[in-house]
Design an enzyme around this catalytic site. Structure first.
Site, PDB file in Angstrom:
ATOM      1  N   GLU A 169      13.631  10.813  25.320  1.00 15.55           N
ATOM      2  CA  GLU A 169      14.204  10.615  26.655  1.00 15.55           C
ATOM      3  C   GLU A 169      15.600  10.013  26.619  1.00 15.55           C
ATOM      4  O   GLU A 169      15.750   8.796  26.738  1.00 15.55           O
ATOM      5  CB  GLU A 169      13.288   9.691  27.467  1.00 15.55           C
ATOM      6  CG  GLU A 169      11.833  10.076  27.431  1.00 15.55           C
ATOM      7  CD  GLU A 169      11.157   9.867  28.767  1.00 15.55           C
ATOM      8  OE1 GLU A 169      11.869   9.669  29.767  1.00 15.55           O
ATOM      9  OE2 GLU A 169       9.924   9.910  28.812  1.00 15.55           O
TER      10      GLU A 169
ATOM     11  N   PHE B 147       5.653  -4.057  29.567  1.00 12.53           N
ATOM     12  CA  PHE B 147       6.233  -5.054  30.453  1.00 12.53           C
ATOM     13  C   PHE B 147       5.242  -5.367  31.555  1.00 12.53           C
ATOM     14  O   PHE B 147       4.404  -4.532  31.886  1.00 12.53           O
ATOM     15  CB  PHE B 147       7.534  -4.521  31.069  1.00 12.53           C
ATOM     16  CG  PHE B 147       8.590  -4.235  30.043  1.00 12.53           C
ATOM     17  CD1 PHE B 147       9.522  -5.201  29.705  1.00 12.53           C
ATOM     18  CD2 PHE B 147       8.626  -3.010  29.393  1.00 12.53           C
ATOM     19  CE1 PHE B 147      10.493  -4.948  28.734  1.00 12.53           C
ATOM     20  CE2 PHE B 147       9.591  -2.748  28.428  1.00 12.53           C
ATOM     21  CZ  PHE B 147      10.518  -3.714  28.105  1.00 12.53           C
TER      22      PHE B 147
ATOM     23  N   ASN C   5      14.864  14.916  29.134  1.00 13.71           N
ATOM     24  CA  ASN C   5      13.876  15.034  28.060  1.00 13.71           C
ATOM     25  C   ASN C   5      14.066  16.273  27.191  1.00 13.71           C
ATOM     26  O   ASN C   5      14.365  17.347  27.684  1.00 13.71           O
ATOM     27  CB  ASN C   5      12.461  15.079  28.659  1.00 13.71           C
ATOM     28  CG  ASN C   5      12.100  13.815  29.401  1.00 13.71           C
ATOM     29  OD1 ASN C   5      12.921  13.250  30.109  1.00 13.71           O
ATOM     30  ND2 ASN C   5      10.872  13.368  29.242  1.00 13.71           N
TER      31      ASN C   5
ATOM     32  N   TYR D 166      18.642  20.865  33.871  1.00 10.13           N
ATOM     33  CA  TYR D 166      17.435  21.397  33.233  1.00 10.13           C
ATOM     34  C   TYR D 166      17.746  22.736  32.582  1.00 10.13           C
ATOM     35  O   TYR D 166      18.577  23.504  33.086  1.00 10.13           O
ATOM     36  CB  TYR D 166      16.313  21.587  34.264  1.00 10.13           C
ATOM     37  CG  TYR D 166      15.676  20.295  34.716  1.00 10.13           C
ATOM     38  CD1 TYR D 166      14.902  19.539  33.839  1.00 10.13           C
ATOM     39  CD2 TYR D 166      15.844  19.829  36.023  1.00 10.13           C
ATOM     40  CE1 TYR D 166      14.312  18.339  34.251  1.00 10.13           C
ATOM     41  CE2 TYR D 166      15.263  18.644  36.450  1.00 10.13           C
ATOM     42  CZ  TYR D 166      14.496  17.904  35.555  1.00 10.13           C
ATOM     43  OH  TYR D 166      13.924  16.738  35.959  1.00 10.13           O
TER      44      TYR D 166
ATOM     45  N   ASP E  26       0.879  -1.156   0.000  1.00 10.40           N
ATOM     46  CA  ASP E  26       0.000   0.000   0.000  1.00 10.40           C
ATOM     47  C   ASP E  26       0.929   1.221   0.000  1.00 10.40           C
ATOM     48  O   ASP E  26       2.100   1.102   0.350  1.00 10.40           O
ATOM     49  CB  ASP E  26      -0.857  -0.053   1.282  1.00 10.40           C
ATOM     50  CG  ASP E  26      -1.567   1.259   1.540  1.00 10.40           C
ATOM     51  OD1 ASP E  26      -2.297   1.708   0.641  1.00 10.40           O
ATOM     52  OD2 ASP E  26      -1.365   1.845   2.623  1.00 10.40           O
TER      53      ASP E  26
ATOM     54  N   LYS F  39      13.097   8.890  39.894  1.00  7.34           N
ATOM     55  CA  LYS F  39      12.326   8.479  41.085  1.00  7.34           C
ATOM     56  C   LYS F  39      11.880   7.026  41.017  1.00  7.34           C
ATOM     57  O   LYS F  39      12.105   6.241  41.914  1.00  7.34           O
ATOM     58  CB  LYS F  39      11.100   9.378  41.249  1.00  7.34           C
ATOM     59  CG  LYS F  39      11.442  10.701  41.894  1.00  7.34           C
ATOM     60  CD  LYS F  39      10.191  11.398  42.399  1.00  7.34           C
ATOM     61  CE  LYS F  39      10.418  12.893  42.509  1.00  7.34           C
ATOM     62  NZ  LYS F  39      10.255  13.598  41.226  1.00  7.34           N
TER      63      LYS F  39
ATOM     64  N   ASP G  56      -0.032   5.169   0.833  1.00 11.54           N
ATOM     65  CA  ASP G  56      -0.218   6.211   1.851  1.00 11.54           C
ATOM     66  C   ASP G  56      -0.251   5.624   3.253  1.00 11.54           C
ATOM     67  O   ASP G  56      -1.035   4.711   3.528  1.00 11.54           O
ATOM     68  CB  ASP G  56      -1.519   6.970   1.577  1.00 11.54           C
ATOM     69  CG  ASP G  56      -1.450   7.731   0.272  1.00 11.54           C
ATOM     70  OD1 ASP G  56      -0.981   8.867   0.283  1.00 11.54           O
ATOM     71  OD2 ASP G  56      -1.832   7.153  -0.777  1.00 11.54           O
TER      72      ASP G  56
ATOM     73  N   THR H 260      16.300  10.595  32.703  1.00 14.79           N
ATOM     74  CA  THR H 260      16.338  10.877  31.260  1.00 14.79           C
ATOM     75  C   THR H 260      16.159  12.373  31.046  1.00 14.79           C
ATOM     76  O   THR H 260      15.232  12.972  31.582  1.00 14.79           O
ATOM     77  CB  THR H 260      15.221  10.126  30.507  1.00 14.79           C
ATOM     78  OG1 THR H 260      13.974  10.412  31.133  1.00 14.79           O
ATOM     79  CG2 THR H 260      15.473   8.638  30.484  1.00 14.79           C
TER      80      THR H 260
ATOM     81  N   LEU I 186      21.884   9.622  29.681  1.00 22.67           N
ATOM     82  CA  LEU I 186      23.320   9.783  29.431  1.00 22.67           C
ATOM     83  C   LEU I 186      24.072   8.784  30.305  1.00 22.67           C
ATOM     84  O   LEU I 186      23.844   8.739  31.526  1.00 22.67           O
ATOM     85  CB  LEU I 186      23.764  11.226  29.743  1.00 22.67           C
ATOM     86  CG  LEU I 186      23.503  12.272  28.630  1.00 22.67           C
ATOM     87  CD1 LEU I 186      22.099  12.240  28.095  1.00 22.67           C
ATOM     88  CD2 LEU I 186      23.869  13.673  29.106  1.00 22.67           C
TER      89      LEU I 186
END
Ligand code: ADP
Ligand code: RBF
Ligand code: MG
Length: 443
Positions: free
Chosen positions: A373, A403, A318, A385, A29, A310, A31, A316, A376
């Protein structure tokens, strides 16, 4: 009791495929499967209907438009008018004309679906016959092929997409459109496949209407849904459902196996619950797929869902998806790895850091919005931040999954990190040289 030798033999038998069921050709297909027109069409439909009938919400229009996908334009328009009770304000043909005026394609950027070109290139190289079976009319197809997608990244032109196919079948060449099987019968005829061999044609579809058509034609059908997750039940008729074209295992259908996955021989593969694929029964190691084009994502680090450190012990950093939307649409939702650097703020010049990241909807938490996310892979004493983070996405590891327990999620993320570390320790990712400037600037 069976001897272990006997068990082994039985197991081998289960894995064996009957050559007569092996797929010998592929039908696509267009589209939503190979090119990403859905968002553009939805926007035109929503804005057109909104001006006609104030009492329906954008949400309702979008929802109905999704359900009509996969059919020929007029049939989709009829269904849409019914679903939204538009009979008092517009006729289906007129709605189609009005939307069509907004969809002039020429000069518009229609991106490829992630993994589409890799799949087409591979099948072409392996000389597997391919056909296109699209609900779009020939005229509309020609217009779409004039769009600007695929011009800048790889020097190819949108129209080159058609050169992969041995046969092209359009919606205006059949009496009945999908979900009727006629267009797949026509594609098979043009590929020289007999009706009784329909089961040997592998069809790729993104909509429930398309899946119904392919199955009614007797084909083997893989679905890569373009509808939202909550509608995945509608794909039950498909032989297999994948999150993206990156995840397809061609050997499960008797077709040649992709050769570009690289194994990480120190990280053992463990099958996830519910993974029924044949290929997973013989896999021993985790693996990754180098991207054809690395992707640079840069922006300020924003506040996320507040779960990473937490709940999971995995922070991560973001990035905001909104300004990066066009770039991340080039990637299938999933888990990736690469490098990160902080290029402005207090942590600038801390160097280049390896990173493993999820780009997607985090099914375990059932997030409604996409997030980027990156984790490092080193310790930081404080948060960063609002500082500018630049991430170079180099390789794909896997699709996002759900999971049963949070421990399993954590274990899996830690394993993704090991895949990244091993691949980079062993220098398994080629092509980093051409990003020398990224590694040298600002660090
Ligand atoms: P949020 O939900 O706001 O993203 P997290 O619990 O995921 O919160 O923590 C992320 C923050 O932790 C990042 O924005 C960053 O400032 C900081 N951080 C500290 N160490 C790391 C690391 N190794 N990788 C990513 N972020 C880190
Ligand atoms: N979330 C999921 O729901 N499913 C996943 O398969 C998944 N894989 C991840 C892999 C990596 C490498 C990282 C860094 C995160 C992953 N997450 C996944 C996302 C995780 O749910 C998210 O980072 C936290 O919820 C914090 O918002
Ligand atoms: Mg976070």
């Amino acid at each position: 009791m069976q001897s272990s030798r006997e068990e082994e033999r039985l197991c081998e038998q289960n894995n064996m495929r009957d050559d007569e069921n092996d797929c010998c050709c592929v039908i696509f297909d267009l589209d939503g499967t190979l090119i990403n027109t859905e968002a553009i069409v939805d926007e035109a439909v929503v804005s057109t209907i909104k001006t006609m009938k104030k009492s329906v919400s954008e949400r309702e229009i979008f929802d109905a438009a999704e359900d009509c996908r996969g059919q020929r334009p007029l049939e989709a328009s009829v269904e849409l008018c019914e679903k939204l009770s538009l009979h008092d304000v517009v006729k289906p043909a007129e709605l189609l004309t009005k939307c069509g005026e907004k969809l002039q394609w020429d000069g518009i950027d229609i991106p490829d679906m992630p993994g589409a070109v890799r799949l087409l290139e591979f099948l072409k190289r392996k000389k597997v016959p391919m056909a296109l079976a699209t609900s779009t009319s020939r005229k509309e197809l020609e217009k779409k092929m004039k769009s600007t997608g695929r011009t800048s990244d790889d020097g190819k032109h949108r129209g080159d997409l058609l050169s992969y196919f041995d046969a092209i079948c359009c919606g205006d060449e059949v009496a009945k459109g999908k979900p009727d099987p006629e267009i797949f019968h026509l594609a098979m005829e043009r590929l020289g496949v007999k009706r009784e061999d329909a089961g040997r044609c592998l069809v790729f579809e993104d909509t429930p209407h398309g899946v119904s058509a392919a199955k009614a034609a007797g084909c083997c059908c893989v679905a890569v849904p373009s509808l939202r997750r909550e509608k995945f039940d509608m794909y039950k008729g498909a032989d297999r459902v994948y999150h993206s074209l990156m995840d397809i295992e061609l050997e499960d259908f008797g077709l040649p196996k992709f050769e570009d996955w690289k194994e990480v021989k120190t990280v053992e593969f463990v099958k996830e619950d519910g993974d029924a694929s044949l290929s997973s029964q013989t896999r021993k190691y985790e693996r990754f797929l180098k991207l054809d084009a690395f992707l640079e994502l840069t922006g300020p680090v924003i506040r996320g869902f507040g779960r990473g450190s937490k709940m999971l012990g995995i922070p991560t950093a973001n990035l905001d998806v909104v300004p990066l939307k066009q770039q991340i649409d080039k990637l299938a939702p999933g888990i990736y790895f690469g490098f990160a650097k902080i290029s402005s703020g207090k942590h600038k010049s801390t160097g280049i850091h390896r990173t493993v990241m999820s780009i997607g909807y985090n099914p375990f938490f059932n997030d409604k919005r996409k997030s980027i996310e990156p984790w490092l892979l080193r310790e930081f004493e404080e948060d960063f931040y609002d500082e500018t983070l630049s991430v170079l996405v180099c390789a794909y590891v896997r699709a996002e999954c759900n999971f049963t327990t949070v421990e399993n999620l954590i274990e899996r993320i830690r394993k993704d990190a090991r895949v990244c570390e091993e691949a980079l320790d062993l220098d398994l990712v080629e092509g980093l040289d051409s990003w020398k400037h990224w590694f040298e600037d600002d660090v």
